[in-house]
Design an enzyme around this catalytic site. Structure first.
Site, mmCIF file in Angstrom:
data_model
loop_
_atom_site.group_PDB
_atom_site.id
_atom_site.type_symbol
_atom_site.label_atom_id
_atom_site.label_comp_id
_atom_site.label_asym_id
_atom_site.label_seq_id
_atom_site.Cartn_x
_atom_site.Cartn_y
_atom_site.Cartn_z
ATOM 1 N N CYS A 115 -29.129 -13.982 7.467
ATOM 2 C CA CYS A 115 -30.559 -15.118 8.333
ATOM 3 C C CYS A 115 -31.418 -14.021 8.585
ATOM 4 O O CYS A 115 -31.687 -13.341 8.193
ATOM 5 C CB CYS A 115 -29.838 -15.470 9.671
ATOM 6 S SG CYS A 115 -29.304 -13.493 10.335
ATOM 7 N N GLY A 116 -32.564 -15.401 9.015
ATOM 8 C CA GLY A 116 -33.595 -14.346 9.652
ATOM 9 C C GLY A 116 -34.993 -15.444 9.122
ATOM 10 O O GLY A 116 -34.972 -16.502 8.798
#
Length: 275
Positions: A115-116
């Site tokens: 994620c990010g």
């Protein structure tokens, strides 16, 4: 509380010979992180160091900067339908006067190692939120031969990996190669959060002069966590992402990838690696 490892039945085939035996696997369970009683995020993790993981996550999010920002970290009782404690829900209660971020549906996310955010907005967000913007001026230097020996030191200290073969590791070192802390987890981001959280609990932030080594790739998320903790050198045994390199260049952090024996690629901050 969940154990770090669990046993499962496996049919094992070796050189055409089949047999049934128990196998040791790394445990994986969800952890819900709450802030002042409100749900913030859920991550899949290996049980253990849960309070440090939650604290480190909040350092990465710009919520915490020191141990004084925290009033208490506790497991939430009655987390299950029958009212028992699952030890899979942690609440971080902020100290009086510490600003509470706006917890919206966008922040209430399922967190994974991939994620990010993406692009320039992410770089701007890290620069704005960082409590320790002095990485670029950190004078630490580390000899290349010391850096090249860190993966072996990290691997030699991975006790759970030896039993399961299924864990990522993050190690915090001095510029002289001394291992300061090591954490293992099914998620490399969790292992880093546990290290950062333990440093916060011990009053060691920012981690000036330190080297963070991760056992896998160096994603933007891991580079973000290093910057937010004031770590000047991030090294990985695998490849960095393009955005991780951009963040390293933007923040003045040294970023090393493909660290394998004497070989390495220095993507940013090469002046800190002495040859």
């Amino acid at each position: 509380m969940g154990r770090v490892t669990e046993r499962r039945r496996v049919v094992r085939i070796r050189k055409g010979v089949e047999g049934v035996r128990p196998d040791t696997l790394v445990a994986e369970e969800p952890l819900e992180i709450r802030l002042n009683g409100k749900p913030l995020a859920i991550t899949m993790r290996t049980p253990g160091d849960d309070f440090a993981l939650a604290a480190g996550f909040l350092v990465s999010e710009g919520v915490l900067g020191s141990a004084a920002d925290v009033q208490a970290v506790t497991y939430c009782e009655g987390a299950t339908e029958d009212g028992s404690n699952s030890y899979n829900v942690v609440n971080v209660q902020l100290a009086a006067g510490v600003p509470v971020p706006d917890i919206t549906l966008e922040r209430n996310v399922y967190t994974t190692s991939s994620c990010g955010l993406c692009g320039k907005a992410s770089l701007d967000a890290v620069r704005t939120a960082s409590r320790f913007p002095g990485i670029a001026g950190d004078p630490v230097r580390i000899p290349a031969d010391v850096l090249s020996g860190l993966p072996d030191r990290l691997r030699a200290s991975q006790k759970v990996f030896d039993r399961t073969g299924g864990l990522h590791a993050a190690g915090l070192f001095t510029a002289q190669g001394e291992l300061l802390d090591l954490r293992e987890d099914v998620g490399r981001h969790n292992a880093v959060d546990k290290i950062i959280g333990r440093a916060l609990q011990s009053g060691l932030l920012p981690l000036t002069g330190a080297v963070l080594l991760v056992s896998g790739r160096a994603s933007f998320e891991l580079a973000q966590k290093a910057v937010m903790a004031g770590i000047p050198v991030l090294a990985a045994v695998s490849a960095p992402s393009s955005l991780a390199v951009d963040l390293a260049l933007e923040s003045g952090m040294t970023l090393v990838g493909f660290l394998r024996g004497p070989d390495m690629n220095i993507y940013a901050g090469e002046e800190r690696i002495t040859r």
